[in-house]
Design a protein around this motif. Structure first.
Motif, PDB file in Angstrom:
ATOM      1  N   THR A  18      37.090  13.097  52.231  1.00  0.00           N
ATOM      2  CA  THR A  18      36.994  14.177  51.249  1.00  0.00           C
ATOM      3  C   THR A  18      35.674  14.930  51.330  1.00  0.00           C
ATOM      4  OG1 THR A  18      36.110  12.727  49.516  1.00  0.00           O
ATOM      5  CG2 THR A  18      38.520  12.995  49.633  1.00  0.00           C
ATOM      6  N   GLY A  19      34.615  14.278  51.756  1.00  0.00           N
ATOM      7  CA  GLY A  19      33.317  14.930  51.852  1.00  0.00           C
ATOM      8  C   GLY A  19      33.234  15.918  53.001  1.00  0.00           C
ATOM      9  N   PRO A  22      35.189  20.206  52.565  1.00  0.00           N
ATOM     10  CA  PRO A  22      34.560  21.491  52.216  1.00  0.00           C
ATOM     11  C   PRO A  22      33.699  22.065  53.345  1.00  0.00           C
ATOM     12  CG  PRO A  22      34.212  19.881  50.467  1.00  0.00           C
ATOM     13  CD  PRO A  22      34.819  19.155  51.623  1.00  0.00           C
ATOM     14  N   SER A  72      33.669  15.010  45.581  1.00  0.00           N
ATOM     15  CA  SER A  72      34.230  16.013  46.499  1.00  0.00           C
ATOM     16  C   SER A  72      35.738  16.141  46.308  1.00  0.00           C
ATOM     17  CB  SER A  72      33.911  15.654  47.952  1.00  0.00           C
ATOM     18  OG  SER A  72      34.362  14.354  48.261  1.00  0.00           O
ATOM     19  N   GLN A  73      36.391  15.047  45.990  1.00  0.00           N
ATOM     20  CA  GLN A  73      37.839  15.066  45.765  1.00  0.00           C
ATOM     21  C   GLN A  73      38.164  15.733  44.430  1.00  0.00           C
ATOM     22  OE1 GLN A  73      39.725  11.336  46.687  1.00  0.00           O
ATOM     23  NE2 GLN A  73      41.366  11.705  45.247  1.00  0.00           N
ATOM     24  N   GLN A  76      35.704  19.834  44.695  1.00  0.00           N
ATOM     25  CA  GLN A  76      36.032  20.806  45.738  1.00  0.00           C
ATOM     26  C   GLN A  76      37.527  20.844  46.060  1.00  0.00           C
ATOM     27  OE1 GLN A  76      33.216  18.729  46.711  1.00  0.00           O
ATOM     28  NE2 GLN A  76      31.624  20.243  46.354  1.00  0.00           N
ATOM     29  N   CYS A 105      29.033  11.602  40.116  1.00  0.00           N
ATOM     30  CA  CYS A 105      28.734  11.394  41.529  1.00  0.00           C
ATOM     31  C   CYS A 105      28.111  10.013  41.688  1.00  0.00           C
ATOM     32  CB  CYS A 105      27.776  12.474  42.025  1.00  0.00           C
ATOM     33  SG  CYS A 105      27.327  12.300  43.770  1.00  0.00           S
ATOM     34  N   ALA A 109      26.821  11.509  48.440  1.00  0.00           N
ATOM     35  CA  ALA A 109      26.727  12.957  48.672  1.00  0.00           C
ATOM     36  C   ALA A 109      26.163  13.334  50.039  1.00  0.00           C
ATOM     37  CB  ALA A 109      25.916  13.609  47.562  1.00  0.00           C
ATOM     38  N   ASN A 154      36.440   8.628  50.516  1.00  0.00           N
ATOM     39  CA  ASN A 154      35.180   9.098  51.086  1.00  0.00           C
ATOM     40  C   ASN A 154      34.382   7.900  51.589  1.00  0.00           C
ATOM     41  OD1 ASN A 154      32.257   9.795  51.039  1.00  0.00           O
ATOM     42  ND2 ASN A 154      33.058  11.805  50.488  1.00  0.00           N
TER      43      ASN A 154
END
Length: 186
Positions: A18-19, A22, A72-73, A76, A105, A109, A154
């Motif tokens: 997932t990271g 984007p 991120s999931q 984004q 978070c 990241a 992730n």
């Protein structure tokens, strides 16, 4: 890369983490590459959602799966429930529990956990503390017990949270990416 993709007649890009999604989307847009990008969890779910006859190896089904939804999931990709929905398709008799999201978070990241280790540690510890508070039985688990799984989409989140769980609580939970967990059971 644009010429290569066009020559190969590629229409879609599947992202596994997932990271990364984007960033890959950004790169495609910046290079004016017109491809559809989809997360692997979304793709698998869309293909299998109408199937009611998944072939599961019952001996591989864990008793409990804890899921963590990466920021991120949620933010984004805008698919916060896809992991639980997909796991529910594969594991009908398994307890699926959501791990708290903390401040939103875990601190992994991307490079953040490397560039800002103290802040990243605090973010992850807050999630792990709440996780243990809600599941104190994990403190007494036999490390050889393979029936408890921690699942996320992730790899950065998985590694970071696993490290904090072990360092702070001496809990060694098997952490799996959802893709591998599901396909190990069919």
């Amino acid at each position: 890369i644009k010429d290569l993709l066009q020559k190969k007649n590629i229409s879609h890009v599947l992202t596994i983490d997932t990271g990364c999604h984007p960033e890959i989307l950004k790169q495609l847009e910046e290079n004016d590459i017109n491809l559809k990008i989809i997360n692997i969890e979304q793709y698998i779910y869309s293909v299998l959602k109408d199937s009611h006859s998944l072939l599961l190896k019952k001996s591989h089904a864990p008793q409990t799966i804890f899921t963590y939804t990466p920021c991120s999931q949620r933010e984004q990709l805008k698919i916060p429930n896809i992991t639980k929905d997909l796991l529910s398709m594969f594991f009908q008799n398994t307890s699926i529990k959501q791990i708290p999201k903390g401040y939103g978070c875990c601190g992994a990241a991307g490079r953040y956990m490397l560039d800002h280790p103290n802040t990243a540690e605090k973010l992850a510890k807050q999630i792990c503390d709440e996780f243990i508070e809600k599941n104190p039985e994990l403190l007494n688990q036999d490390p050889a017990n393979n029936n408890i799984i921690f699942c996320t989409g992730n790899i950065g989140c998985a590694l970071h949270l696993r490290d904090v769980l072990y360092r702070e609580y001496k809990i060694n939970i098997a952490i799996k990416l959802i893709l591998m967990l599901c396909f190990n059971c069919i």
